[in-house]
Design a protein around this motif. Structure first.
Motif, PDB file in Angstrom:
ATOM      1  N   PRO B 375      98.123  78.664   7.470  1.00  0.00           N
ATOM      2  CA  PRO B 375      99.134  79.079   8.449  1.00  0.00           C
ATOM      3  C   PRO B 375      99.042  78.255   9.731  1.00  0.00           C
ATOM      4  O   PRO B 375      97.940  77.943  10.194  1.00  0.00           O
ATOM      5  CB  PRO B 375      98.788  80.542   8.748  1.00  0.00           C
ATOM      6  CG  PRO B 375      97.916  80.980   7.624  1.00  0.00           C
ATOM      7  CD  PRO B 375      97.222  79.762   7.103  1.00  0.00           C
ATOM      8  N   ALA B 376     100.201  77.905  10.293  1.00  0.00           N
ATOM      9  CA  ALA B 376     100.236  77.119  11.529  1.00  0.00           C
ATOM     10  C   ALA B 376      99.594  77.908  12.662  1.00  0.00           C
ATOM     11  O   ALA B 376      99.595  79.131  12.655  1.00  0.00           O
ATOM     12  CB  ALA B 376     101.679  76.797  11.886  1.00  0.00           C
ATOM     13  N   ARG B 377      99.007  77.187  13.613  1.00  0.00           N
ATOM     14  CA  ARG B 377      98.440  77.846  14.791  1.00  0.00           C
ATOM     15  C   ARG B 377      99.041  77.195  16.037  1.00  0.00           C
ATOM     16  O   ARG B 377      98.426  76.338  16.668  1.00  0.00           O
ATOM     17  CB  ARG B 377      96.909  77.716  14.799  1.00  0.00           C
ATOM     18  CG  ARG B 377      96.235  78.617  15.838  1.00  0.00           C
ATOM     19  CD  ARG B 377      94.742  78.365  15.921  1.00  0.00           C
ATOM     20  NE  ARG B 377      93.975  78.749  14.754  1.00  0.00           N
ATOM     21  CZ  ARG B 377      93.573  79.988  14.477  1.00  0.00           C
ATOM     22  NH1 ARG B 377      93.874  80.967  15.281  1.00  0.00           N
ATOM     23  NH2 ARG B 377      92.884  80.239  13.398  1.00  0.00           N
ATOM     24  N   PRO B 378     100.274  77.573  16.371  1.00  0.00           N
ATOM     25  CA  PRO B 378     100.898  76.970  17.548  1.00  0.00           C
ATOM     26  C   PRO B 378     100.250  77.491  18.821  1.00  0.00           C
ATOM     27  O   PRO B 378      99.642  78.559  18.810  1.00  0.00           O
ATOM     28  CB  PRO B 378     102.355  77.444  17.457  1.00  0.00           C
ATOM     29  CG  PRO B 378     102.293  78.709  16.674  1.00  0.00           C
ATOM     30  CD  PRO B 378     101.116  78.596  15.751  1.00  0.00           C
ATOM     31  N   PRO B 379     100.375  76.756  19.936  1.00  0.00           N
ATOM     32  CA  PRO B 379      99.864  77.306  21.202  1.00  0.00           C
ATOM     33  C   PRO B 379     100.660  78.564  21.533  1.00  0.00           C
ATOM     34  O   PRO B 379     101.783  78.733  21.078  1.00  0.00           O
ATOM     35  CB  PRO B 379     100.164  76.203  22.212  1.00  0.00           C
ATOM     36  CG  PRO B 379     101.208  75.350  21.591  1.00  0.00           C
ATOM     37  CD  PRO B 379     101.049  75.474  20.118  1.00  0.00           C
TER      38      PRO B 379
END
Ligand SMILES: Cc1ncc(C[n+]2csc(CCOP(=O)(O)OP(=O)(O)O)c2C)c(N)n1
Ligand code: SF4
Lengths: 202, 646
Positions: B375-379
């Protein structure tokens, strides 16, 4: 492989201490008299996003960045980040993984649709690349010692005890920890290092 | 051993591992820089933070100016008066400073002026990945590129020497990888300026570029460039590097971090090659380059972003009537445009792939990607960020009124991401109000608002705000008053003061009094200004509704100022002091698992574990903002009574 060269890839979440971990290993290399450079990558500020740091020891003027499949050591402060960083790990390298989980936004707001993998899944996936996978509950160990910030030093201890590819000695590593950590926390960090060393590849 | 508590102020001969940004500061110190000014921006922010810390001991005057143009004008004018000066900015910062930057080469900068640019191929932390090398050509200013920390330091000293000798500006262009990379730096001796501090208004044509005075100033700046061309052709900062033991299979022209990554790529490929590494990138040492080109069957130019070197080199070959060279740039061998080569960074992995293709050899890189989806971990906005509660209110009001909100630049740009989806048009700093004004001309009946942070307001926000008042553009503006320039790492701005709890301030910024945004807006003629605590969503929502009604009725701009110190800054200070509030927890006996806190409020501390909502005690800073977002009357989100933070 020669013992005067090493590529390390450290990953984690913003605010976890990726930079501090990198500075310890960088300084240990300096104490060993080796050329060393590093690179922190942290994108849009450090607000809970991915942070990585690459270290190149003994590579002279080359870029500190690890190419894909090149890292001898993968050190991850957050479990999911081990999977994201796996592309960097070389075959039969060593992966030291903190089992702490921080759910990314994409998981939290998905109402169960985007899954955070289990620790067992993460471990098995890494094992496809290397038998040397160490899963450590470093947060718990550090917390039991009374200071959660020492989590990264637990991981460094675990790394030190489970490989002979490090181009610096345990003494140099300890000296680096002492030099890079505020004076009043040196004691607990030395304890954290010893606790970390008790970890075994499972 | 040096006596300084700052390693970068150590004695000559000392060696330290420094990030590029610190190396730049060491370079300024050795070069005898006396005045430096800048507006923060990644990747150059740490230069300012470091200068601010050492200001007193080093004797270098440093200030955070309100924007890049102001900083550049200040530094350049100090130089006109005889002071060695420096300014630095992120890539897009030069767009702001450009109006004065393009004048610099015409002026006689007696004290010397070095400008550091931090370009951001990738981009890692910018709204654009523009290639600022073009600005050197546009403004007739020489441009140098370091490839590591040592060179970063050395080039400042070199650039300042020549800047003083020829009394002209010099640009050092770095990129994120140089600014943030570390390497060993060997220190040199500190110089002190012996240039007389004196203003001579008529020196070499003076400082007033007007239609009638411009020609000689232009001629001077072109002649100055010729001096650099000669210097470059004599071999200054050029290096030829042979890699591998065999005969070179290819020649490579490159500079900066791409040089360092090319060394790695060639090692991985096991290929022998010769690299021409350029330090002076504008004007180019064309004679040297042409000699180099003629020695190899094939030459590849490796440069990130635009084909800047490539275009200039092709012109050089045409002028010299040299043909029959296989020169590979950013188009394919059939001269087809390859857009991929214009984008992003050239890291080692990518260079290996590019070179393997050109040399028609197998790509030796072996890696394994996780087969499990990661899963992406955007700021994201930090736990307890006052921007989050304000976005909750804005979203509610905007959705209810079927309106739109426009963005600006700061941590609050993250409001664009789900689940808030607020702030939908963004050009650059200060563009929020003008974009709202423009949209109001297209959609006069639609409620429109924008957001602006305190730093951005002072940087480039005011002209747009004044314009909206002056020309009567109906809209609501929410000022995000967190008392600091947060996104770039908590630098002070004119609004920083006592209310900026936990702000890491040094020197003259320590006891600064905050400038009143309210009075400024009042002075401009804004008739609706309401200040509310950002954490209280009900108050923010009510204020926004009032503001929209006022704006509609009076056909004007109405302002809501939401106030709360940056939570990361405050909570970090409180953690260190041991005074941080206890975290909250979910009482599952009451919780009905509606999950609004999790999916709509979306604080990073609120997670889903075994299909239940839980609060991560490490991340929770105990602000309790989530509680108001639970629809239950009896709230299951409660604060822990006994808790020890370790
Ligand atoms: C021209 C320009 N200079 C600098 C930056 C870097 N930058 C991004 S956000 C920001 C400041 C944001 O401060 P503020 O508006 O107070 O919002 P906060 O982050 O505190 O919420 C800066 C300086 C930029 N994007 N563009
Ligand atoms: S750094 Fe401060 S302003 Fe930025 S998201 Fe975090 S709490 Fe909010």
């Amino acid at each position: 492989m020669s013992k005067d060269r090493l590529k390390v890839h450290i990953s984690g979440m913003g605010g976890q201490g990726v930079g501090a971990t990198s500075r310890i290993l960088t300084y240990a290399s300096q104490l060993a008299g080796l050329s060393v450079s590093s690179m922190e990558t942290h994108g849009l500020a450090q607000r809970g996003g991915v942070v990585v740091s690459d270290i190149a020891i003994g590579y002279g003027r080359e870029s500190p960045l690890c190419a894909n499949g090149e890292a001898d050591v993968l050190l991850t402060l957050e479990a999911l980040e081990a999977l994201r960083s796996m592309v960097k790990l070389r075959k039969d390298g060593i992966a030291v993984v903190n089992t702490t989980k921080y759910q990314p936004l994409s998981v939290r707001i998905s109402r169960g649709e985007v899954k955070y993998p289990t620790l067992e899944e993460i471990k098995q996936e890494l094992k496809k690349r290397t038998p040397n996978v160490i899963m450590v509950d470093a947060d718990k160990t550090a917390r039991n010692l009374g200071i959660s910030l020492a989590m990264n030093v637990v991981l460094i201890g675990a790394l030190c005890a489970n490989t002979d590819i490090l181009p610096f000695t345990e003494e140099q590593l300890k000296e680096a920890i002492k030099a890079k950590i505020p004076q009043k926390f040196v004691g607990v960090n030395m304890a954290a290092f010893s606790k970390g060393k008790e970890t075994k590849i499972s | 051993m040096s006596k300084s508590k700052f390693p970068i102020l150590g004695d000559a001969g000392t060696e330290e591992i420094l990030i590029g940004n610190e190396a730049f500061v060491r370079g300024m110190y050795e070069a005898g820089v006396e005045v430096a000014a800048a507006y923060p921006g990644s990747p150059t922010s740490e230069i300012g933070v470091t200068l601010s810390a050492i200001s007193e001991e080093s004797g270098i005057y440093f200030e955070f100016s309100t924007n890049e143009k102001v900083a550049l004008e200040l530094a350049a004018s100090a130089s006109i008066g005889g002071v060695p000066a420096c300014t630095f900015m992120k890539s897009v910062g030069l767009n702001v400073a450009s109006d004065s930057f393009v004048q610099l080469s015409k002026f006689t900068l007696k004290g010397g002026l070095v400008i550091i640019l931090g370009d951001d191929p990738g981009p890692h932390s910018s709204q654009n990945e523009q290639d600022n090398r073009y600005y050197a050509r546009l403004a007739k200013v020489p441009l140098l590129e370091p490839s590591n920390s040592q060179e970063a330091k050395d080039m400042i000293v070199f650039a300042m020497e020549l800047s003083q000798k020829w009394k002209m500006p010099v640009v050092i262009r770095s990129t994120t990888r140089i600014c943030h990379g570390t390497g060993m730096v060997k220190f040199g001796a500190k110089k002190s300026s012996i240039i007389e501090k004196k203003f001579e208004p008529d020196l070499e044509g003076g400082y007033i570029p007007l239609p009638g005075t411009l020609r000689p100033l232009r001629i001077k700046s072109l002649n100055n460039l010729k001096k650099w061309e000669k210097l470059a052709n004599e071999g200054a900062l050029i290096e030829e590097v042979k890699v591998g033991d065999g005969e070179s299979q290819i020649g490579i022209i490159t500079s900066g971090h791409t040089f360092a990554a090319t060394l790695s790529a060639l090692r991985i490929l096991g290929v022998s090659a010769t690299i021409l590494k350029l330090g002076i990138v504008y004007p180019l040492p064309m004679n040297k380059i042409v000699d180099f080109l003629q020695r190899f069957k094939k030459v590849k130019i490796l440069e990130e972003l635009d084909p800047f070197l490539e275009d200039l080199i092709k012109v050089g070959l045409y002028e010299r009537k040299i043909t029959g060279i296989t020169l590979l740039g950013k188009s394919s061998e059939e001269y087809e445009f390859e857009e991929e080569e214009w984008l992003g960074e050239y890291d080692t992995t990518r260079l290996v792939t590019m070179l393997a293709k050109i040399l028609d050899i197998k790509n030796p890189i072996d890696f394994l990607k996780s087969e499990i989806e990661v899963p992406a971990r955007p700021p994201q906005l930090c736990p307890g960020c006052g921007h989050r509660t304000s976005f909750m209110s804005a979203k509610e009001v905007i959705e209810e009124r079927s309106g739109f909100s426009m963005a600006d630049i700061g941590c609050y740009s993250l409001g664009y991401l789900p689940p808030y989806n607020q702030g939908l048009v963004l050009y650059s700093m200060g563009s929020g109000v003008p974009s709202t004004s423009g949209m109001s001309k297209a959609l006069p009946a639609t409620p429109l608002m924008s957001f602006i942070g305190d730093s951005t307001l002072f940087h480039a926000g005011l002209p747009g705000i004044i314009n909206a008042v002056w020309n009567r553009h109906k809209q609501v503006l929410m000022v995000m008053d967190n008392g600091i320039t947060a996104m770039t790492g908590h630098q002070p701005n004119p609004n920083t003061g006592k209310k900026s709890l936990g702000a890491p301030l040094t020197g003259k910024y320590m006891n600064q009094k905050s400038m009143s945004i309210d009075s400024i807006l009042e002075g401009i003629g804004v008739k609706f200004i309401k200040r509310v605590p950002a954490y209280d969503q009900k108050q923010v929502t009510n204020a926004l509704n009032e503001a929209f009604d006022f704006a509609e009725k009076n056909n004007t701009l109405a302002v809501v100022i939401q106030e709360e110190p940056c939570a990361l800054m405050r909570s970090s200070a409180e953690r260190r002091a041991g005074t941080l509030a206890n975290p909250f927890y979910i009482d599952h006996a009451i919780c009905r698992n509606i999950q609004r806190c999790l999916t709509e409020f979306a604080c990073p501390a609120i997670e889903e574990i075994d299909e239940k909502v839980e609060i991560n005690v490490d991340l929770c800073i105990g602000c309790g903002c989530c509680v108001q977002n639970c629809p239950l009357i009896e709230k299951p989100i409660k604060q822990m009574e006994d808790f020890k933070r370790v």
